[in-house]
Structures are given as structure tokens and as C-alpha cells.
Design an enzyme around this catalytic site. Structure first.
Site, PDB file in Angstrom:
ATOM      1  N   ARG A 119       0.830  -1.231   0.000  1.00 49.87           N
ATOM      2  CA  ARG A 119       0.000   0.000   0.000  1.00 49.87           C
ATOM      3  C   ARG A 119       0.850   1.262   0.000  1.00 49.87           C
ATOM      4  NH1 ARG A 119      -3.348  -3.626  -0.079  1.00 49.87           N
ATOM      5  NH2 ARG A 119      -2.171  -3.797  -1.963  1.00 49.87           N
ATOM      6  N   SER A 145     -10.790   0.063   2.782  1.00 49.69           N
ATOM      7  CA  SER A 145     -10.143  -0.136   4.090  1.00 49.69           C
ATOM      8  C   SER A 145      -9.678   1.205   4.640  1.00 49.69           C
ATOM      9  CB  SER A 145      -8.926  -1.049   3.944  1.00 49.69           C
ATOM     10  OG  SER A 145      -9.325  -2.276   3.394  1.00 49.69           O
ATOM     11  N   GLU A 182      -5.107   4.276   5.709  1.00 47.16           N
ATOM     12  CA  GLU A 182      -4.714   3.977   4.318  1.00 47.16           C
ATOM     13  C   GLU A 182      -4.977   5.164   3.383  1.00 47.16           C
ATOM     14  OE1 GLU A 182      -5.651   0.012   2.639  1.00 47.16           O
ATOM     15  OE2 GLU A 182      -6.360   1.110   0.896  1.00 47.16           O
TER      16      GLU A 182
HETATM   17  C1  LIG Z   1     -15.366   0.522  -1.757  1.00 41.43           C
HETATM   18  C2  LIG Z   1     -13.879   0.684  -1.919  1.00 41.43           C
HETATM   19  C3  LIG Z   1     -13.057  -0.433  -2.043  1.00 41.43           C
HETATM   20  C4  LIG Z   1     -11.668  -0.284  -2.198  1.00 41.43           C
HETATM   21  N1  LIG Z   1     -10.895  -1.407  -2.324  1.00 41.43           N
HETATM   22  C5  LIG Z   1      -9.551  -1.295  -2.479  1.00 41.43           C
HETATM   23  C6  LIG Z   1      -8.733  -2.462  -2.610  1.00 41.43           C
HETATM   24  O1  LIG Z   1      -9.214  -3.594  -2.611  1.00 41.43           O
HETATM   25  N2  LIG Z   1      -7.390  -2.295  -2.738  1.00 41.43           N
HETATM   26  C7  LIG Z   1      -6.816  -1.065  -2.769  1.00 41.43           C
HETATM   27  O2  LIG Z   1      -5.582  -0.987  -2.893  1.00 41.43           O
HETATM   28  N3  LIG Z   1      -7.576   0.064  -2.668  1.00 41.43           N
HETATM   29  C8  LIG Z   1      -8.910  -0.016  -2.524  1.00 41.43           C
HETATM   30  N4  LIG Z   1      -9.684   1.106  -2.393  1.00 41.43           N
HETATM   31  C9  LIG Z   1      -9.033   2.430  -2.386  1.00 41.43           C
HETATM   32  C10 LIG Z   1      -9.057   3.152  -3.754  1.00 41.43           C
HETATM   33  O3  LIG Z   1     -10.086   2.692  -4.565  1.00 41.43           O
HETATM   34  C11 LIG Z   1      -7.742   3.012  -4.512  1.00 41.43           C
HETATM   35  O4  LIG Z   1      -6.675   3.479  -3.736  1.00 41.43           O
HETATM   36  C12 LIG Z   1      -7.774   3.782  -5.842  1.00 41.43           C
HETATM   37  O5  LIG Z   1      -6.613   3.490  -6.591  1.00 41.43           O
HETATM   38  C13 LIG Z   1      -7.852   5.286  -5.658  1.00 41.43           C
HETATM   39  O6  LIG Z   1      -8.079   5.858  -6.946  1.00 41.43           O
HETATM   40  P1  LIG Z   1      -8.765   7.253  -7.115  1.00 41.43           P
HETATM   41  O7  LIG Z   1      -8.693   7.585  -8.557  1.00 41.43           O
HETATM   42  O8  LIG Z   1     -10.106   7.245  -6.500  1.00 41.43           O
HETATM   43  O9  LIG Z   1      -7.777   8.190  -6.281  1.00 41.43           O
HETATM   44  P2  LIG Z   1      -8.169   9.527  -5.504  1.00 41.43           P
HETATM   45  O10 LIG Z   1      -8.934   9.171  -4.285  1.00 41.43           O
HETATM   46  O11 LIG Z   1      -8.756  10.521  -6.429  1.00 41.43           O
HETATM   47  O12 LIG Z   1      -6.721  10.023  -5.054  1.00 41.43           O
HETATM   48  C14 LIG Z   1      -6.010   9.304  -4.063  1.00 41.43           C
HETATM   49  C15 LIG Z   1      -4.637   9.973  -3.863  1.00 41.43           C
HETATM   50  O13 LIG Z   1      -3.853   9.794  -5.033  1.00 41.43           O
HETATM   51  C16 LIG Z   1      -3.551  11.054  -5.632  1.00 41.43           C
HETATM   52  N5  LIG Z   1      -3.711  10.864  -7.074  1.00 41.43           N
HETATM   53  C17 LIG Z   1      -4.785  10.379  -7.749  1.00 41.43           C
HETATM   54  N6  LIG Z   1      -4.502  10.300  -9.059  1.00 41.43           N
HETATM   55  C18 LIG Z   1      -3.237  10.743  -9.213  1.00 41.43           C
HETATM   56  C19 LIG Z   1      -2.376  10.901 -10.337  1.00 41.43           C
HETATM   57  N7  LIG Z   1      -2.761  10.572 -11.570  1.00 41.43           N
HETATM   58  N8  LIG Z   1      -1.127  11.397 -10.114  1.00 41.43           N
HETATM   59  C20 LIG Z   1      -0.714  11.740  -8.867  1.00 41.43           C
HETATM   60  N9  LIG Z   1      -1.488  11.612  -7.775  1.00 41.43           N
HETATM   61  C21 LIG Z   1      -2.732  11.117  -7.950  1.00 41.43           C
HETATM   62  C22 LIG Z   1      -4.537  12.058  -5.053  1.00 41.43           C
HETATM   63  O14 LIG Z   1      -3.980  13.365  -5.031  1.00 41.43           O
HETATM   64  C23 LIG Z   1      -4.729  11.490  -3.657  1.00 41.43           C
HETATM   65  O15 LIG Z   1      -3.652  11.876  -2.840  1.00 41.43           O
HETATM   66  C24 LIG Z   1     -11.076   1.002  -2.228  1.00 41.43           C
HETATM   67  C25 LIG Z   1     -11.915   2.135  -2.103  1.00 41.43           C
HETATM   68  C26 LIG Z   1     -13.294   1.973  -1.944  1.00 41.43           C
HETATM   69  C27 LIG Z   1     -14.163   3.183  -1.829  1.00 41.43           C
END
Ligand SMILES: Cc1cc2nc3c(=O)[nH]c(=O)nc-3n(C[C@H](O)[C@H](O)[C@H](O)COP(=O)(O)OP(=O)(O)OC[C@H]3O[C@@H](n4cnc5c(N)ncnc54)[C@H](O)[C@@H]3O)c2cc1C
Length: 352
Positions: free
Chosen positions: A176, A253, A344
Site C-alpha cells: 500500500r 479499508s 490507508e
Molecule cells: C469501496 C472501496 C473499495 C476499495 N478497495 C480497495 C482495494 O481492494 N485495494 C486497494 O488498494 N484500494 C482499494 N480502495 C481504495 C481506492 O479505490 C484506490 O486506492 C484507488 O486506486 C484510488 O483511486 P482514485 O482515482 O479514486 O484516487 P483519488 O482518491 O482521487 O486520489 C487518491 C490519492 O492519489 C492522488 N492521485 C490520484 N490520481 C493521481 C495521479 N494521476 N497522479 C498523482 N497523484 C494522484 C490524489 O492526489 C490522492 O492523494 C477502495 C476504495 C473503496 C471506496
């Protein structure tokens, strides 16, 4: 660059749109105050130009599924990444390298890889958010993580003001975590995945998934069967977004699984970690510290009724209430086991 339109409709991780700049509409928790300025980038050049011009005070947001935004919002510039594009950049008899734009919805991309007969991401089905965010915390689930398949990340380096190709070694992937997490220097623009041309999945490594599939760990199964089974397992835990199910109004999580040098007590379930370490399921610690599914102190927030690790907004919650709940859980686990849980998600303009 656009003034923000109703982008939530075409991005599966966003909540329903609001007429103002409320970040509630762009986070899966549906929490967070106003953005100072909110714009959308649907071209890679726009991302770079905006970040270059705005300077320090910019928050990159894609699916909003791994952020907790404070009730005061973010006073600076919030840039919503909505770039799209998937292309095969290398094709061999046994593998393909697929380049995906940062704003591409992750699960659509995974579904395409399964449909095309490309193995390597099938166990990461159903994870919300964007493809470009997957390297940030080395997204993982059910025995796969993106570190297994990423061969390059194209990113804008804000310190050097240049676009660079970053190797997997430079990404410093860990559980992570990566060089990108809690580090504003990089903006991920595109990610290259090397996938295996195969109708069958990568070897199934996760015991619960193997059990559900009725196979031994290490066996392979048809790709679509692996995907469907993962989706089913995830849905049962509230880990697939469903606007009608408040157990999914979360960041997944909330805490990472603690990684310790040795097992503190034989009663604890654990997995082997890297270099002789042990990983303890945070969900078990939370439950055994007295915080069961559905636990709440009010305030419109609660532990999910399906999974102890997900802290959820029941509809009228606030970030302050969510963090208060998280603090109580963290303190309770520490008092019971002497183990400190770490969040996380990325906390924006708020603290635990
Ligand atoms: C129901 C649910 C289940 C989930 N299950 C998992 C799982 O099984 N495993 C897991 O690892 N995660 C899980 N997650 C967490 C999440 O989905 C992941 O971490 C996902 O990759 C986040 O993507 P996002 O586009 O929503 O990022 P955001 O929430 O938009 O951003 C997260 C962070 O990354 C940064 N960021 C986003 N895009 C970029 C980019 N292109 N360049 C630089 N920085 C960037 C943002 O500034 C922020 O700091 C879950 C979340 C939910 C709600």
C-alpha cells in the site's frame, strides 16, 4: 481547460453532482467541504499545464476513493483527472504491454483486459477509482497488486518541470505504498502494464479466493471466472461501489494491516510479510478490541455493517465525525494490543 461540468455522471466513482464546488460530489465517502477552484482536465497536456501554472496549491483528484477531505474543503485549486485512452504499445505471442491514461476508470480497464484474454489484473476487479491512482498506493487485493504488472509510469515531475518515464524500481512499490504516496512531486499521466496473453488467470494466491473458486492455491481458472468470483466476494463485503448501499460510502479499508517484526501473540491470525515480518489483519484487531460491524457513536458515521475495516458515511456524516470514530478505534486497538493502526487513505486538510 473546462470550467467544471457535471462530470460525475460519466465517472463511476463520483457521487451525485452538486451545483457548487463541494468536494462531497467527488469523493466516495461523500464528505469534504468546498474547493477554492474546481476544474477538469480531459487531456494530458491540460493536466501538465494546470499543475505547472497553479504551482503548490493544487490537489489532484481522480475517483476520490482514497481521500478523506476535511469539512473546510480545499481552499486551492482542485484538478479532476478525466483523461481517457487505452492502447496496446507492444504485442508479443505471450504478452502485451497496455498503456492506460491516468483518468481511465480502473474497473472498466480491468474488465477490458479480461474480455481481451490478458491475465494479470483479474483479481483487482471491482476496485473503484482511476488507473493513474493505482501506482500511488500499489493497489492490491486478493493476492494481486499492480507492482506485479506495471512496467513503466509516465509522470510529470513538478520539481524538475519535465515529463519522465519511471521504472518499477524507481516506483519503490511496497505494501500500500510507493514513491508517489504522500509525495506531491509526481503527477501520474499514464501507466504501462505488461499482461500475459492467456484465457486463464495468473495463479490464484489468496486462500479465501481459492476456497470460493473450489481450487488449490497456485491453480489457474478462466479469467472471467476469477473476475466474477472476486466481484461477488467484494460485493458481499460492501467493497464494490453501490450508490444505494451506504456500506460502500467509504474509502474501502480505512486502516492498513500492521506489518510487525514478529507475531505479538499466537492468538492473532497473520500472513507472512517481506523479510520475515508478519502482517496482522487490521479487521481482526478492530473487532477484538470491541468495535464490531455497524459500530457507531452517532454523527452520521459508522463501521460498515459488512466489513469492520470500512468506516462509512451513513448520509449525514461529517469528516470530523468520521475522524473521531477512527481515533476511537485506533486508541482502542492500541490499548488492547499495543499496536498502532495507520490510515490507508490520503487525508486532505484534516488529520487523525
Ligand atoms: C469501496 C472501496 C473499495 C476499495 N478497495 C480497495 C482495494 O481492494 N485495494 C486497494 O488498494 N484500494 C482499494 N480502495 C481504495 C481506492 O479505490 C484506490 O486506492 C484507488 O486506486 C484510488 O483511486 P482514485 O482515482 O479514486 O484516487 P483519488 O482518491 O482521487 O486520489 C487518491 C490519492 O492519489 C492522488 N492521485 C490520484 N490520481 C493521481 C495521479 N494521476 N497522479 C498523482 N497523484 C494522484 C490524489 O492526489 C490522492 O492523494 C477502495 C476504495 C473503496 C471506496
Amino acid at each position: 481547460m473546462n470550467v467544471v461540468p457535471d462530470v460525475s455522471a460519466d465517472h463511476p466513482t463520483a457521487a451525485s453532482p452538486e451545483s457548487d464546488n463541494s468536494l462531497r460530489a467527488y469523493t466516495t465517502l461523500r464528505l469534504g467541504g468546498q474547493a477554492g477552484i474546481l476544474t477538469v482536465a480531459d487531456e494530458t497536456d491540460e493536466i501538465v499545464a494546470t499543475v505547472r501554472n497553479v504551482g503548490e496549491d493544487v490537489l489532484i483528484l481522480a475517483g476520490g476513493s482514497n481521500v478523506v477531505v476535511g469539512d473546510a474543503g480545499f481552499p486551492g485549486h482542485v484538478l479532476l483527472l478525466r483523461t481517457r485512452g487505452v492502447q496496446v504499445v507492444e504485442r508479443g505471442a505471450e504478452h502485451v504491454v497496455v498503456r492506460v491514461a491516468a483518468g481511465e476508470p480502473w474497473d472498466d480497464f480491468v474488465a477490458d483486459t479480461v474480455a481481451n484474454g490478458w491475465a494479470g489484473l483479474e483479481c483487482l476487479s471491482g476496485i473503484p477509482g482511476s488507473a493513474g491512482a493505482t501506482p500511488i498506493q500499489n493497489v492490491g487485493a486478493y493476492g494481486q497488486e499492480v507492482a506485479h504488472t506495471i512496467v513503466a509510469v509516465r509522470a510529470y515531475d513538478r520539481a524538475a518541470d519535465e515529463i519522465r518515464r519511471i521504472t518499477p524500481e524507481e516506483c519503490r512499490f511496497a505494501y500500500r505504498s510507493s514513491v508517489f504516496k504522500h509525495n506531491d512531486r509526481w503527477v501520474v499521466l499514464e501507466v504501462d502494464f505488461r499482461l500475459t496473453v492467456s484465457a486463464e488467470s495468473a495463479p490464484i494466491r489468496y486462500a479465501e479466493l481459492a476456497r470460493q473458486l473450489g481450487v488449490e492455491a497456485g491453480d489457474r481458472v478462466p479469467l472471467d471466472r476469477a473476475r466474477d468470483t472476486v466481484l461477488k466476494l467484494r460485493a458481499g463485503k460492501g467493497m464494490v461501489l453501490d450508490p444505494d448501499d451506504r456500506d460502500t460510502w467509504s474509502v474501502g479499508s480505512f486502516f492498513t494491516n500492521p506489518v510487525l517484526p514478529a507475531l505479538p501473540s499466537d492468538e492473532m491470525p497473520h500472513w507472512p510479510g517481506e523479510g520475515g515480518t508478519v502482517k496482522i489483519p487490521a479487521a481482526w484487531l478492530i473487532e477484538h478490541a470491541g468495535f464490531g460491524k455497524g459500530f457507531t457513536r452517532g454523527g452520521g458515521v459508522a463501521i460498515s455493517s459488512k466489513h469492520t475495516l470500512a468506516l462509512t458515511n451513513r448520509g449525514d456524516g461529517t469528516t470530523a465525525a468520521l475522524l473521531e470514530l477512527a481515533r476511537e478505534i485506533r486508541t482502542g486497538v492500541h490499548a488492547r494490543f499495543g499496536i498502532l493502526l495507520h490510515p490507508e487513505p490520503v487525508l486532505v486538510n484534516c488529520a487523525l
